[in-house]
Design a protein around this motif. Sequence first.
Motif, PDB file in Angstrom:
ATOM      1  N   PRO A 382       0.804  -1.228   0.000  1.00  0.00           N
ATOM      2  CA  PRO A 382       0.000   0.000   0.000  1.00  0.00           C
ATOM      3  C   PRO A 382       0.833   1.272   0.000  1.00  0.00           C
ATOM      4  N   ASP A 383       1.979   1.261   0.681  1.00  0.00           N
ATOM      5  CA  ASP A 383       2.795   2.478   0.742  1.00  0.00           C
ATOM      6  C   ASP A 383       3.336   2.853  -0.629  1.00  0.00           C
ATOM      7  N   GLU A 835      16.586  -4.722  -1.261  1.00  0.00           N
ATOM      8  CA  GLU A 835      15.197  -4.299  -1.101  1.00  0.00           C
ATOM      9  C   GLU A 835      14.446  -5.245  -0.182  1.00  0.00           C
ATOM     10  N   SER A 836      13.418  -4.713   0.442  1.00  0.00           N
ATOM     11  CA  SER A 836      12.526  -5.523   1.275  1.00  0.00           C
ATOM     12  C   SER A 836      11.099  -5.308   0.800  1.00  0.00           C
ATOM     13  N   SER A 837      10.271  -6.312   1.017  1.00  0.00           N
ATOM     14  CA  SER A 837       8.846  -6.089   0.811  1.00  0.00           C
ATOM     15  C   SER A 837       8.345  -5.171   1.917  1.00  0.00           C
ATOM     16  N   GLU A 838       7.182  -4.586   1.700  1.00  0.00           N
ATOM     17  CA  GLU A 838       6.649  -3.670   2.714  1.00  0.00           C
ATOM     18  C   GLU A 838       6.359  -4.404   4.013  1.00  0.00           C
ATOM     19  N   TYR A 839       5.865  -5.641   3.915  1.00  0.00           N
ATOM     20  CA  TYR A 839       5.591  -6.404   5.134  1.00  0.00           C
ATOM     21  C   TYR A 839       6.881  -6.758   5.861  1.00  0.00           C
ATOM     22  N   ASP A 840       7.936  -7.105   5.118  1.00  0.00           N
ATOM     23  CA  ASP A 840       9.216  -7.402   5.758  1.00  0.00           C
ATOM     24  C   ASP A 840       9.770  -6.161   6.450  1.00  0.00           C
ATOM     25  N   TRP A 841       9.673  -5.037   5.779  1.00  0.00           N
ATOM     26  CA  TRP A 841      10.188  -3.804   6.365  1.00  0.00           C
ATOM     27  C   TRP A 841       9.386  -3.400   7.589  1.00  0.00           C
ATOM     28  N   LEU A 842       8.087  -3.697   7.581  1.00  0.00           N
ATOM     29  CA  LEU A 842       7.251  -3.343   8.723  1.00  0.00           C
ATOM     30  C   LEU A 842       7.775  -3.987   9.998  1.00  0.00           C
ATOM     31  N   LEU A 843       8.319  -5.197   9.888  1.00  0.00           N
ATOM     32  CA  LEU A 843       8.893  -5.865  11.059  1.00  0.00           C
ATOM     33  C   LEU A 843      10.113  -5.104  11.562  1.00  0.00           C
ATOM     34  N   VAL A 844      11.008  -4.732  10.655  1.00  0.00           N
ATOM     35  CA  VAL A 844      12.203  -3.985  11.053  1.00  0.00           C
ATOM     36  C   VAL A 844      11.801  -2.637  11.653  1.00  0.00           C
ATOM     37  N   SER A 880      19.949   2.257   0.460  1.00  0.00           N
ATOM     38  CA  SER A 880      19.552   2.804  -0.845  1.00  0.00           C
ATOM     39  C   SER A 880      18.048   3.018  -0.922  1.00  0.00           C
ATOM     40  N   ASP A 881      17.318   2.482   0.039  1.00  0.00           N
ATOM     41  CA  ASP A 881      15.861   2.602   0.070  1.00  0.00           C
ATOM     42  C   ASP A 881      15.482   3.835   0.882  1.00  0.00           C
ATOM     43  N   PRO A 882      14.843   4.835   0.281  1.00  0.00           N
ATOM     44  CA  PRO A 882      14.507   6.068   1.016  1.00  0.00           C
ATOM     45  C   PRO A 882      13.596   5.820   2.213  1.00  0.00           C
ATOM     46  N   ARG A 883      12.730   4.827   2.107  1.00  0.00           N
ATOM     47  CA  ARG A 883      11.851   4.499   3.228  1.00  0.00           C
ATOM     48  C   ARG A 883      12.676   4.073   4.435  1.00  0.00           C
ATOM     49  N   GLU A 884      13.685   3.246   4.211  1.00  0.00           N
ATOM     50  CA  GLU A 884      14.526   2.764   5.307  1.00  0.00           C
ATOM     51  C   GLU A 884      15.342   3.907   5.902  1.00  0.00           C
ATOM     52  N   ARG A 885      15.841   4.799   5.038  1.00  0.00           N
ATOM     53  CA  ARG A 885      16.610   5.938   5.556  1.00  0.00           C
ATOM     54  C   ARG A 885      15.739   6.831   6.425  1.00  0.00           C
ATOM     55  N   ALA A 886      14.539   7.111   5.952  1.00  0.00           N
ATOM     56  CA  ALA A 886      13.661   8.035   6.690  1.00  0.00           C
ATOM     57  C   ALA A 886      13.296   7.473   8.058  1.00  0.00           C
ATOM     58  N   VAL A 887      12.911   6.205   8.103  1.00  0.00           N
ATOM     59  CA  VAL A 887      12.472   5.615   9.373  1.00  0.00           C
ATOM     60  C   VAL A 887      13.628   5.516  10.352  1.00  0.00           C
ATOM     61  N   GLU A 921      18.212  13.193  -0.776  1.00  0.00           N
ATOM     62  CA  GLU A 921      17.276  13.454  -1.865  1.00  0.00           C
ATOM     63  C   GLU A 921      15.828  13.193  -1.454  1.00  0.00           C
ATOM     64  N   ASP A 922      15.642  12.379  -0.404  1.00  0.00           N
ATOM     65  CA  ASP A 922      14.298  12.060   0.080  1.00  0.00           C
ATOM     66  C   ASP A 922      13.877  13.085   1.123  1.00  0.00           C
ATOM     67  N   GLN A 923      12.707  13.684   0.926  1.00  0.00           N
ATOM     68  CA  GLN A 923      12.298  14.792   1.799  1.00  0.00           C
ATOM     69  C   GLN A 923      11.964  14.328   3.211  1.00  0.00           C
ATOM     70  N   ASP A 924      11.386  13.154   3.362  1.00  0.00           N
ATOM     71  CA  ASP A 924      11.106  12.660   4.709  1.00  0.00           C
ATOM     72  C   ASP A 924      12.408  12.454   5.482  1.00  0.00           C
ATOM     73  N   THR A 925      13.421  11.927   4.805  1.00  0.00           N
ATOM     74  CA  THR A 925      14.717  11.721   5.457  1.00  0.00           C
ATOM     75  C   THR A 925      15.327  13.060   5.856  1.00  0.00           C
ATOM     76  N   LYS A 926      15.249  14.029   4.948  1.00  0.00           N
ATOM     77  CA  LYS A 926      15.775  15.366   5.259  1.00  0.00           C
ATOM     78  C   LYS A 926      15.062  15.973   6.459  1.00  0.00           C
ATOM     79  N   ALA A 927      13.741  15.843   6.481  1.00  0.00           N
ATOM     80  CA  ALA A 927      12.964  16.418   7.578  1.00  0.00           C
ATOM     81  C   ALA A 927      13.348  15.761   8.910  1.00  0.00           C
TER      82      ALA A 927
END
Length: 1088
Positions: A382-383, A835-844, A880-887, A921-927
């Motif tokens: 979904p993300d 890369e991780s699936s969204e469900y795999d990343w949700l665990l981390v 390399s995954d912006p989602r992982e960097r931001a979280v 480059e990812d705005q969530d990570t910058k914030a």
Amino acid sequence: MDEQAFVQTLMSVLAPDNNTLLKATTKLQKEYYKMPESLPILIQIVRGHPDKALRQLAAVEARTLVPKFWGIKNNSSAKVPDDVKQQIKESLLLSATQDEVPIVRHSAARVVSAIARIEIPNGLWLDLPATLIQAARSQKKDDREVATYVLFTLLDTLEDEMASSWQEFVQLFAQTINDPESMSVRLNTLLALGKLTEVLNSDEHSAAVEAVRQLIPAMVSVLKQVAEDGDEEKSNSAFEVFQMLLIVDPAFTSSHFRDLVQFFSDMSINKELDDDVRTKALSFLLSCIRYKKLKIQALKVGQTLTERAMQIVTEFQDIADDDEMTPSRSALQMLDFMAAALPPSMVVVPMLNALPGYTSSPDPEYRKAGILALGHCVEGAPDFIVTQLDSIFPIVLRLLGDPEARVRQAALEALMQLADDLHEQLGKEHAQLIPILINMMNSNDGPEIWRRACNAIDAVLVGVDQADVEDYLPTLVPKLFAIFEQGDFKLKAASVGAIGSTAIAASTSFTPYFQDMMQGLSPYVSLKHSEEELDLRGIVIDCMGSIAEAVGLQAFTPYVEPLMHAADESLHLGHPRMKETAFMFFSTIAKIYGEEFKPFLDGTTKALFDSLTQGETEDGEEGELELNVVNVGGSAVSGTIVTANGDDDDEDNEDNWDDLTAVGAVAFEKEVAAETLGEILSHCKHAFLPYLERTVEILRAMADHHYEGIRKAAISTLWRAYATLWQVCEGQGMAKWQPGIPLHVVPTDELMKLGQVVAQVTLENLKTETDRSTVTTIFQNVCETLKICGPAILADSDGTTILELTTQLVLVLMKQHPSQLEDVEDELDLPELQESSEYDWLLVESAMDVLVGLAVALGPQYGKIWEIVSTHLYKYAGSSDPRERAVSVGAIADSIKFMESAVTTYTPKLFQLLSHRITDEDQDTKANAAYAMGLLCYFTEDKTFIEKEYPKILQKLERFLARNASDNPRLLDNAAGCIARMIMASPMNVPLAEVLPALASVLPLTEDYEENEPVYKMLVKLYQASNATVFGMTQQFVPIFSQVLTPPEDQLNDETRAELVELVKFLHSKEPALVQNFPALLQLVQQQ
């Protein structure tokens, strides 16, 4: 024994008349099968009776009686003389080799196996395997067929004993797997090799594993031939072998895995094969993704599998609900599973790339396939899907108006799936969607379209604000009820589901429709004369729970008693879902009533406790033979017979099948019951205390249940019980907790005792839990509870609890937790998957949340844990995954916040990381990096280091203070907060004359109100310090103060608001004219 009467009774079992059949089976059970003489008579029938159906029945029954009368096993005495035993064995071998009917030969072979299972482990009949091996090399095809089949049955029942002779078996099977004459010999060999793989392993039988691995291509050839021949029974057995290969020692398939995936993928798209074969091929691929996900990811076959699955979906002829699996249904199921198991780039991206071509095709089957594929992928990612909604939504709208009804139907299905997982985003599009859906309910398209339109409304309204829903109510509610009044039960169910969602979304605005709706629905809560009526009854009760939430306690009270009675009655109707519906209704009413639910607690808790403590199997009395209906198949004989199942061949459920065992209805019921207990206790609080001890006792026992849903629900509810008891104790006067161990506030004995149970159960589970979702949910509960209740649950005499919890968190961060591992022979040779699936990343991500919870609970003491976990967070911050960097940067920020001065030691390394990420480059990570940097500057005591870096930090933040429409609003707010914290920490190192005007230009903040706290606290401190720059800007700041001191109230916390009000009063006292034009400020000034 009267042999003739016995045979006649046995023949009666084959009679088509049920009464005759039941009388015969009862007599067999209670009379003949208690006499040992029945066994040799059955063998005589197998050997010589002219009726082939009776011969097979006799063999089946004989097999069940062997363990009862043969003796030896478990030191039981034999009821059959040795000479008769020898005659039986000789007769069975003749029947197994000479009977003209294949299924009789097979049934006789099974009796041989049942006897061998008893004798061989006890040193008897040891020449049987050698005899069979010799027969399997016979020149006669029939001998080879029977010998290989009996060897298969022996391996099936005597795995460990037979495994010791693996060399002889493998040498034989290397020949028989390629038998030139008989498909049966080749298939029997395939089945036998499958059994060998279940008992051989690399540690103990490395040479055997290698020998069998070399036969995998030949085994594939057998499956290919069976599939092409179209024999469903044989193909079922052959496919089962390959399914099992995925969960036995991975060394068997490691070097063949890519070829196996390719073979089954090719088979799945081969339209010349039977649909059943193609469906099984897709099932195998689905199992590959489940059990060998890392290898599938490493092979990079996700795109191919996705594209082929979409192609198969074009064959979908009917999307009506149906339990029958077809290639197209299986392909959709595989897309659904792949989207959740694999990274978006491997499934969702290829699907989206193909989507425009499919949905723009002149062929309606392609348009339908494309939109169905989209709908089935959204739940898994979904993300990612939400980032593509701008391009997806126009396609959905277009296909909702497609000229073909079946395409519109599929588009409605996809819209419902999108709205289920992206309800907030789809809710924003209500102005386009709801009118379309209402028009579809008014169309002449028929019940299927109307039903799916109701389902779509049900899903979409979840994300629509109350004020917006109000506009639709006058049209929507009457239309939904009109559909409900139609005769179609499925249509009634869909419409009443939509009515429930409408009520929830409308909230109190639903009140004008409340009485009429309850009057119209009430007759349906007593339906109970058919499955359809019971299904509808459950949905109506659920809808009424939603209506209760909407209109509130006072309005709904007259209906509560009768509905609670109806829900209670539902518990005893024997319908698989009625109990779950009743439980969910109980939780809804408890949510509305709170402690006033107390009068109902005796009944509801009893029902829930009874559910949770019921058995999950219905075993007959000891020694009683259980009747089963079994199919007698084969080319020569067909029919149905009733057998007395006293056979114990299957009493040991092999460990290999544990993961494949279907979950029963009772287990699902228990899951809902455990969740319901959590809902009720958390809402009833003090009123629930009399039932808490029993609740904990039951749930503690269920925390290691074989079904992961029950484990997850049980442990989650235990954590909710602890948090609820904590809140009750605080309400009774227990002091607010403070961070750190030893505890500054000692909880009650009851709390300490419960905390020990919850911590123990949780840690025991985490050490072995293999289900990702369960671990994720446990972590989420741990995090939230630590934030509410503090460190008490972590406190023990030696720090073991914190150490063990941290160990599990580190394992997850390293992706080495049992829930993340696969049984891979060459795991070390797998490339590091970026890369991780969204469900795999949700665990981390949930593990990082627990780290933040620990920081909240421990305060500066968290620094000791930071030493252990920081390396892993740094690694994710460089992903390399912006989602992982931001979280991860967000978790680092919160860690700094609660560590406070304990962060000092780590200042240089943290600064280096955050300085880099603040230009990400990812705005969530910058914030998040800007937020973290401000906290680091504020809390570190290494002022010498950090103050010399101020110019660099301010330079990087400067651009963020320019309002750019493309920027994430949090970026600006966090930059403002960062600057404010830098000023508070060291005002002399910030050029206030330049920075404060830039800061004022972006105030008030609009997105992240949390950052208002440092901003206004900083301004208050500057005024208190009589800073000339801030005093010179007072005319700019006063209008800003007016905006943040007026609604919305959540712009400021109470402490910051109080300080700012005092500042305004001070400024007014110095220069009244400054606030004269701001009525809100004047009112605050005039308040005492």
